[in-house]
Design an enzyme around this catalytic site. Structure first.
Site, short mmCIF file in Angstrom:
data_model
loop_
_atom_site.label_atom_id
_atom_site.label_comp_id
_atom_site.label_asym_id
_atom_site.label_seq_id
_atom_site.Cartn_x
_atom_site.Cartn_y
_atom_site.Cartn_z
N ASP A 1 4.85 3.21 1.56
CA ASP A 1 3.61 3.67 0.94
C ASP A 1 2.52 3.05 1.79
O ASP A 1 2.27 1.85 1.71
CB ASP A 1 3.49 3.20 -0.51
CG ASP A 1 2.26 3.81 -1.17
OD1 ASP A 1 1.22 3.92 -0.48
OD2 ASP A 1 2.33 4.21 -2.34
N HIS A 2 1.90 3.87 2.65
CA HIS A 2 1.03 3.27 3.67
C HIS A 2 -0.18 2.56 3.06
O HIS A 2 -0.80 1.75 3.72
CB HIS A 2 0.65 4.27 4.76
CG HIS A 2 -0.28 5.34 4.30
ND1 HIS A 2 0.17 6.49 3.70
CD2 HIS A 2 -1.62 5.44 4.34
CE1 HIS A 2 -0.87 7.24 3.40
NE2 HIS A 2 -1.97 6.63 3.77
N HIS B 1 0.37 6.06 -4.44
CA HIS B 1 -0.69 5.19 -3.92
C HIS B 1 -1.52 4.51 -5.02
O HIS B 1 -1.69 3.30 -5.00
CB HIS B 1 -1.64 5.98 -3.02
CG HIS B 1 -0.94 6.74 -1.93
ND1 HIS B 1 0.08 6.20 -1.19
CD2 HIS B 1 -1.11 8.00 -1.47
CE1 HIS B 1 0.49 7.10 -0.30
NE2 HIS B 1 -0.20 8.19 -0.46
#
Ligand code: NAD
Length: 483
Positions: free
Chosen positions: A177-178, A240
Site C-alpha cells: 500500500d504505497h 489507503h
C-alpha cells in the site's frame, strides 16, 4: 545530524509485468533513484519478466525511455542511467504457460536475496506463485511483492490469501500500500511515539474529531473500465484511507517490529463500527468545462459507481469513543491534496475578555503536496490594543528543517528497499486486508441492495453539497482542500 541508512544485501529482483505501466512509471524510475543514492549493492540485478518478446538490450532501452519520461532531476544523469541499465536483464515469460521459466531459473543466483514483484493482474498471482515453486526458483527465504487491488471483497481477498499461502509463508508476502511508504506517514508514527507532547492528548478527552482527506484533480479517463467496477470505496477507502486511519488511531505498539505494529492496526479495524447509511455521501462528477462527466469517462451511461465518498466512522474503544473520524476522497476535486487533520477540542474557558472567536489547535499532516506537518496554535495578535488572539501555523516543513539534501525517497522505492531488507512493518498483513474488507463489504452490499444513486458534483468543487452537511449539521467544517 546523523543519517543512518540500514544497508541492503545484494539481490536479484524479478519484476513480473516489468514492461507494464506501473513498472515503467514507478518501480524502475524509483529503483534508479535508490541506485543513485548508493543503495543498490554492486552485483544486484533487476530482471524484467513479461509477455513481450525482447532481449536484455531491448529492455534496457525501454527503461532508459521510461526514466526519461517519468524520472525527475535524475534523468539528466546519463552516466548513472547507463550504469543502472547495465544491471537489468529481461526474460520473456508466460505466467500461465511454460515459456521462459527454465530461462528464468537458470538466471537466478543462489547466494543473494531473491524478491519477486507481481506487477501483473491479480488473476495471475496464483499461476506465478505455483510456477515459482514448481521450477524451484523461490525458496523459503524468497519474498514476493503484490500490488493492489488485493481482492474486491472479503471472499476474493480470502481466496487470494489462500492461493499465496499454498506456496509462501506470511513472512514472505509483501502487500504494497504505497501510502504507507510516504515519508509523512512514517513521520506520523515518529511524532506520535517519539515525543512526549502529543500522546497524552491523543484521545477523546482532547480531540474533537479527525479528518482524513485524499483529494485528486484527475478523473478516471483511461482507466474508466477498471475504476467503474471498483469505485472510491474499493479503490481508496478500503486500503489507503483505512491504513492512515489505523496509524492515527492505533494504540502505541510496544516495539516497531512488523507484527507488533500490525497487531495494533488490526485491532483498530476490528473496532470500527458499521457505518449508518446516512453517515455516508457518495458522489459522481458531472460534465463541466474541465471535461466530460464520470459516466462519459467510464463509458457507462448508467453507472452508479462513486467517484467521491465522504463518511463518518466510529472506533469503539476507550481511546476513541465519541470521536468521529471523517473520511473523504474523490476525483476531479478542486485540488490535489491529501491531509490528515487532528482537530483538538475548544478551550473550556477563556480568560481573554472580548475574544469571541473559536480557537482550536489543529495538527495537520500533509501527504501531498509539500509533505509536512503544521500545528495551528493561538497567539496574541501583534500590536497595541489589548489581547486579541490569532491562530497561526507552527510549520514543520521537512525540507526546510532538515536541509535540501534530505529529499525523501518516493514511497515505492522505500518500500522496495524494505522488501530487500526483509522489513514488513510498512506492508499490510493478510488478516488486516481481510478485516478491512469485512468492514467494507456490508456498506457496499447496502448500496447495491438499495440501488443507491451517487449525488452529482461539479468538477473542481469539494464534492457534493451533502458532504458539507455531514459535518455542518454537527457544528463542524471540512478543512479546505488546498493544493
Ligand atoms: P499493465 O497492463 O500496464 O502491464 C501488465 C504487465 O503484465 C505487462 O508487463 C504484461 O506483459 C504482463 N503480463 C500480462 N499477462 C501476462 C502473462 N500471461 N504472462 C506474463 N506477463 C504478463 O498493468 P499495470 O498498470 O502495470 O499494473 C500491474 C499491476 O499493478 C496490476 O495488478 C494493477 O492493478 C496494479 N497497480 C497498477 C498501478 C498503476 O499505476 N499502473 C497502480 C497500483 C496498482
Amino acid at each position: 545530524m546523523v543519517s543512518r541508512v540500514i544497508p541492503v544485501e545484494t539481490f536479484d529482483l524479478v519484476i513480473f509485468g516489468g514492461t507494464g505501466d506501473l513498472a515503467r512509471r514507478k518501480i524502475l524510475p524509483g529503483l534508479f533513484r535508490r541506485f543513485r543514492a548508493g543503495q543498490m549493492p554492486p552485483g544486484s540485478r533487476i530482471i524484467g519478466a513479461a509477455r513481450s518478446e525482447m532481449d536484455d538490450d531491448g529492455y534496457r532501452q525501454m527503461i532508459r525511455e521510461a526514466i526519461a519520461e517519468f524520472g525527475g532531476e535524475e534523468k539528466k544523469d546519463s552516466d548513472g542511467i547507463e550504469s543502472f541499465v547495465a544491471q537489468l536483464r529481461y526474460v520473456a515469460i508466460d505466467a500461465t504457460g511454460e515459456g521462459g521459466w527454465a530461462q528464468l531459473s537458470k538466471l537466478m543466483r543462489g547466494d543473494v536475496v531473491r524478491a519477486f514483484y507481481f506487477s501483473v493482474a491479480p488473476s495471475l498471482f496464483g499461476a506465478l506463485a505455483e510456477r515459482l515453486h514448481a521450477h524451484g526458483i523461490a525458496d523459503s527465504e524468497s519474498r514476493i511483492v503484490v500490488e493492489k487491488p488485493f481482492g474486491r471483497d472479503l471472499a476474493t481477498a480470502r481466496a487470494l490469501n489462500a492461493t499465496l499461502a499454498e506456496h509462501f509463508d506470511e513472512q514472505q508476502i509483501y502487500r504494497i500500500d504505497h501510502y504507507l511508504g510516504k515519508e509523512t506517514v512514517q513521520n506520523l508514527m515518529a511524532v506520535r511515539f517519539g515525543n512526549v507532547l502529543f500522546e497524552p492528548l491523543w484521545n477523546s478527552h482532547y480531540i474533537d474529531h479527525i479528518q482524513i482527506t485524499v483529494a485528486e484533480t484527475v478523473g478516471v479517463t483511461g482507466r474508466g473500465a477498471y475504476y467503474d467496477k471498483s469505485g472510491a470505496m474499493r479503490d481508496m477507502v478500503q486500503n489507503h484511507l483505512m491504513q492512515l486511519l489505523c496509524l492515527i488511531a492505533m494504540e502505541p505498539p510496544s516495539t516497531y517490529d512488523a507484527d507488533t505494529v500490525r497487531d495494533e492496526k488490526l485491532k483498530v479495524i476490528r473496532a470500527l463500527q458499521p457505518v449508518e447509511p446516512h453517515h455516508i455521501v457518495r458522489g459522481q462528477y458531472d460534465a463541466s468545462a474541465q471535461g466530460p462527466s464520470y459516466r462519459e469517462d467510464a463509458e457507462n451511461p448508467r453507472s452508479f459507481t462513486e467517484s467521491f465518498l465522504a463518511m463518518k466512522c466510529h472506533i469503539a474503544n476507550w481511546r476513541w469513543a465519541t470521536v468521529p473520524f471523517y473520511l473523504r476522497t474523490g476525483k476531479r476535486l478542486k485540488a490535489r491534496s491529501s491531509e490528515i487533520a487532528v482537530v483538538f477540542k475548544d478551550l473550556g474557558h477563556t480568560i481573554f475578555e472580548g475574544d469571541t472567536a473559536r480557537h482550536r489547535n489543529i495538527l495537520s499532516i500533509r501527504l501531498q503536496p509539500n509533505e509536512g506537518m503544521d500545528l495551528q496554535v493561538t497567539i496574541k495578535e501583534p500590536g497595541p490594543g489589548g489581547m486579541r488572539l490569532v491562530d497561526v501555523p507552527l510549520d514543520m516543513s521537512f525540507a526546510e528543517a532538515l536541509g535540501p539534501d534530505q529529499e525523501a525517497p518516493d514511497a515505492y522505492e522505500r518500500l522496495i528497499m524494505d522488501v530487500i531488507r526483509g522489513n514488513q512493518t510498512l506492508f499490510m498483513r493478510g488478516d488486516e486486508v481481510e478485516a478491512a474488507w469485512a468492514w467494507t463489504d456490508p456498506i457496499i452490499e447496502g448500496w447495491e441492495a438499495r440501488n443507491d444513486v451517487p449525488k452529482l458534483y461539479d468538477a473542481g468543487s469539494a464534492g457534493p453539497e451533502d458532504a458539507m452537511m455531514l459535518l455542518h449539521r454537527e457544528g463542524r467544517r471540512w478543512r479546505d482542500i488546498k493544493g
